[in-house]
Design an enzyme around this catalytic site. Structure first.
Site, PDB file in Angstrom:
ATOM      1  N   LEU A  15      -4.577 -47.537  -3.452  1.00  0.00           N
ATOM      2  CA  LEU A  15      -5.201 -48.393  -4.464  1.00  0.00           C
ATOM      3  C   LEU A  15      -4.255 -49.492  -4.971  1.00  0.00           C
ATOM      4  O   LEU A  15      -3.141 -49.202  -5.413  1.00  0.00           O
ATOM      5  CB  LEU A  15      -5.663 -47.522  -5.644  1.00  0.00           C
ATOM      6  N   ASP A  16      -4.720 -50.724  -4.932  1.00  0.00           N
ATOM      7  CA  ASP A  16      -3.972 -51.878  -5.473  1.00  0.00           C
ATOM      8  C   ASP A  16      -2.594 -52.035  -4.843  1.00  0.00           C
ATOM      9  O   ASP A  16      -1.688 -52.600  -5.462  1.00  0.00           O
ATOM     10  CB  ASP A  16      -3.827 -51.771  -7.000  1.00  0.00           C
ATOM     11  N   ALA A  17      -2.432 -51.552  -3.628  1.00  0.00           N
ATOM     12  CA  ALA A  17      -1.112 -51.597  -2.994  1.00  0.00           C
ATOM     13  C   ALA A  17      -1.124 -52.362  -1.675  1.00  0.00           C
ATOM     14  O   ALA A  17      -0.152 -52.333  -0.926  1.00  0.00           O
ATOM     15  CB  ALA A  17      -0.594 -50.179  -2.779  1.00  0.00           C
ATOM     16  N   GLY A  68      -4.382 -49.954 -11.082  1.00  0.00           N
ATOM     17  CA  GLY A  68      -5.372 -49.009 -11.577  1.00  0.00           C
ATOM     18  C   GLY A  68      -6.235 -49.565 -12.690  1.00  0.00           C
ATOM     19  O   GLY A  68      -6.361 -50.785 -12.844  1.00  0.00           O
TER      20      GLY A  68
END
Lengths: 283, 283, 283, 283
Positions: B226-228, B200
């Site tokens: 997100l960001d995964a 994040g």
């Protein structure tokens, strides 16, 4: 005699020259000085090593003068540690032997300058290693029901031996508030992940499932919140898709040993200070 | 002509000898073979480079035969990439120039073997750099209200130029599901933390506040969460109490550049495969 | 039964498919294959792990067939190693205990899958550690005058116990040509520098005097020329002006342990091949 | 106004308190102090940053007093640097653009706080990059015959622009004694190996031939002896048998850029001191 001063106080002009002049006038030669200002918190930190030729007689006088002339006016928290003191380190372990072996070998070779009055374990497996290195070993099982009684036994031993700090060398129990309050910033844990990633149980499994390309280990002071205390030291190593969870664990063991022993060494050499859940690590 | 085969299928005996015999009999000499079995998922992965002396004529025939004789019976997903192809890479940027510069320098020196049909930005600041390297620059502002229209413009450009993959070189907008669905495992992002720690916004601030001793950067394929997405590459560097957030950011820039360019290079060289939200990275 | 084939031969088309077909037809399932071509030397290297369900009966037949059908036509040098074999490792030490401890702990925990028939030392200091781990310890002093006789004793022990390879765990004597000829690419040394920098005696002192900012350790196979054999593994760590020679030595110990144990592990797992004084290290 | 003092002198008691008291009494608040004692050489080093509220008026007076009251009695060599000064950095390049680009991007983003009066090259290739960043570019060819004349031109430019220090950003000529004498410990070179390994020409080829598993880069001050000056910064990265010389070169470029820019940054921030062909690098 070497004396190491650790100081922190609200930041303000003139601290360094005041302190260094005091040491000088008290017959000390400053052989090391490192300082840091936390601009956010407006706190000043200093670590100072002085060599005193005639310290033995004057020790208490110098401490008294320092308190009166320097510490009080500058609202300092401070401590002084003498070169002839060896801190007493208690080891808590469970079943994994790698961190225990690593610390005991450094201890027995003289690399780690501590006394180890005893090893406590909630299991029996590592008793033989304690015997190899001639350290008393106390088996204090911990179950859901006896947790409080077990803790009493631990505390009794710690007090009896006037233990200075505790190292959780892969001790697989969560230590209680009571112990933490008795030993604030004096319980060193090794967590087998690159914190804050993968706090809690089974971090290598979690790292494997996430598909990370690097794993880590983190040594920190134990606080109430699990795996959230001030970080002393971390390190990392590469992994790839060829590595299974068991490879993560094997590679991780080498990281854990190194990171924990570095953290312990820093603590023993009075190179750590804690503030706002973070550490200042002097070089 | 060099041809690179990427294959994955349910694991079963005989795949390697079947595939290598096929390549051999089709007039190819195998110059590189790497394979991996995910034991948990029971999936077999292979990357194979063959040198074909008379491939040009026979290309379509070989592909057809491979599909029929090998891929169908083994339930393979596969692709083949030829040495004379340069993938088309679109760059999405915002205001930070370090990753953009880094990729463009590698592109202009020939180190990065791609075509760059254009750069898209939601800001105007980096237009001059695009001009320096003679790449078309499209300024497509993104606001809460025009997000969908902006995306239409992006997609139109991507389609028109037959873009193969997208690099988010510190693009400060979250890309939408629509784009992700059009380019599955073909959008490469750089996140300025050691994921999964500090996903994040403002990861350097979060890392600073946690008091970590090491910071990192992570390049991954973009997925819905997100960001995964699947991690392609990560790297880390040491920090200490002397470093302010601005130092974290400065040190981090060098990490971000390196990690992103390595990830892009791996993608361009067809050395990445994705399965179960993880990557296999061939050497 | 797992069988690991190590192969090298002049590079030519068709090797991979020929070998993999042979394994397949001999009832083996290939679970791992890695290959490398040294373009300069035009040499092909391969490491292949096969799982054979009914190998025990057929073992000698398969070896015979492989020699006749594959190895002779392709001018291969090859070896095969079975999953139920534990190589016999002799340890040579002097006075430093850190590498010895490290290997013995990995051995006793099962991480290092070898037999250790004995430890040889030219000094007596480490006898107690051998006793802790219940390994026979032979004290064979080496002086200028008895060097040849000492070597005879070493060779006799090595032969009697059918030792497969030797690890010099900070053994402070130069081993002779005779031993090297008997154990070509089978004597693993740890040198406490980043070779080729600081070969020979007192590398930490030399590194300190040169003012390097990074120190290293190197594990290599022993050849006639001192510290010039094929490198198996290296690693490095940072130092600075604050570190004295004694700090280099202390930091170096941790490097030496890790680098040596990784090299030994690679050797034990048949992941090393040697050619032209260089190693191929399979993953 | 920030003033940074760099001091070295024979080690003796009382220096720190004397200097800090002086700064304090001169109206300065010490915001940073780091010190080091080289025990072998018995030399004391200090870096001190003071914040002076009314320094502008008193500057020359303070310098004069410091010289008289402190520097002379303690036999100090010292210098002071003010926060509003930007050092003038000349860049020498040849044909490789990666280090040049890297430094210019850091310069143009403000990360590197210098003035760059000009770039000198013995080739023409990088003129366009100079133009992109609007830096004057002087093409001064160097041949065996004109070496002395070329050097005259270089020196003339350096003097005219009052250059403070020189960065050899992969400049492929050996600089002469005359230049070194004019700029002692003020010429920063990047060598593409982990010195002292592989000094001289073609270090990547030499590293490849030796079969090392790690390559490095070294930034150092230029002295008479080739690649033997005081080391400012080094870094390393892993290689393996799969990497060709061209891969060493490509991986090395990223190392060279980072190591050189860190060394330049340290020099610019007055964090380096040189003594006995070694550096003290303050944090």
């Amino acid at each position: 005699m070497k004396a190491t001063f650790l100081i922190h106080c609200p930041d303000q002009p003139g601290i360094i020259s005041t302190v260094t002049s005091f040491i000088q006038q008290s017959g000390g030669n400053i052989v090391y000085l490192d300082q840091h200002v936390d601009k956010q918190a407006e706190v000043f930190f200093m670590r100072l090593e002085g060599e005193f030729t005639q310290f033995d007689k004057a020790e208490s006088q110098i401490e008294e003068n320092f308190e009166k002339e320097i510490a009080v006016p500058y609202a300092m928290e401070w401590s002084v540690h003498y070169g002839n003191e060896k801190p007493k380190m208690a080891l808590f372990v469970s079943k994994y032997n790698h961190c225990l072996y690593d610390l005991l070998i450094r201890y027995s070779s003289g690399e780690l300058s501590v006394e180890i009055p005893f090893i406590i374990s909630n299991h029996n497996e590592l008793q033989n290693i304690a015997k190899q290195f001639k350290i008393p070993f106390y088996h204090i099982p911990v179950t859901r029901d006896n947790k409080s009684a077990a803790e009493e036994k631990q505390l009794k031993l710690l007090k009896e031996h006037m233990v200075d700090f505790i190292v959780l060398a892969r001790y697989m129990q969560i230590v209680t508030s009571r112990l933490i309050e008795e030993y604030p910033n004096k319980i060193i844990n090794i967590h087998h992940s690159f914190l804050p990633a993968f706090a809690g149980a089974k971090p290598y499994h979690a790292a494997f499932n996430r598909g990370v390309k690097i794993i880590g280990a983190t040594s920190h002071y134990v606080t109430e919140e699990l795996d959230a205390g001030p970080i002393i030291e971390q390190d990392t190593t590469r992994v790839s898709h060829v590595h299974k969870v068991s490879d993560f664990i094997e590679k991780g063991r080498d990281l854990e040993k190194l990171v924990l022993s570095r953290a312990v060494q820093l603590h023993v050499n009075r190179k750590t200070m804690v503030y706002n859940n973070k550490t200042v690590i002097f070089t």
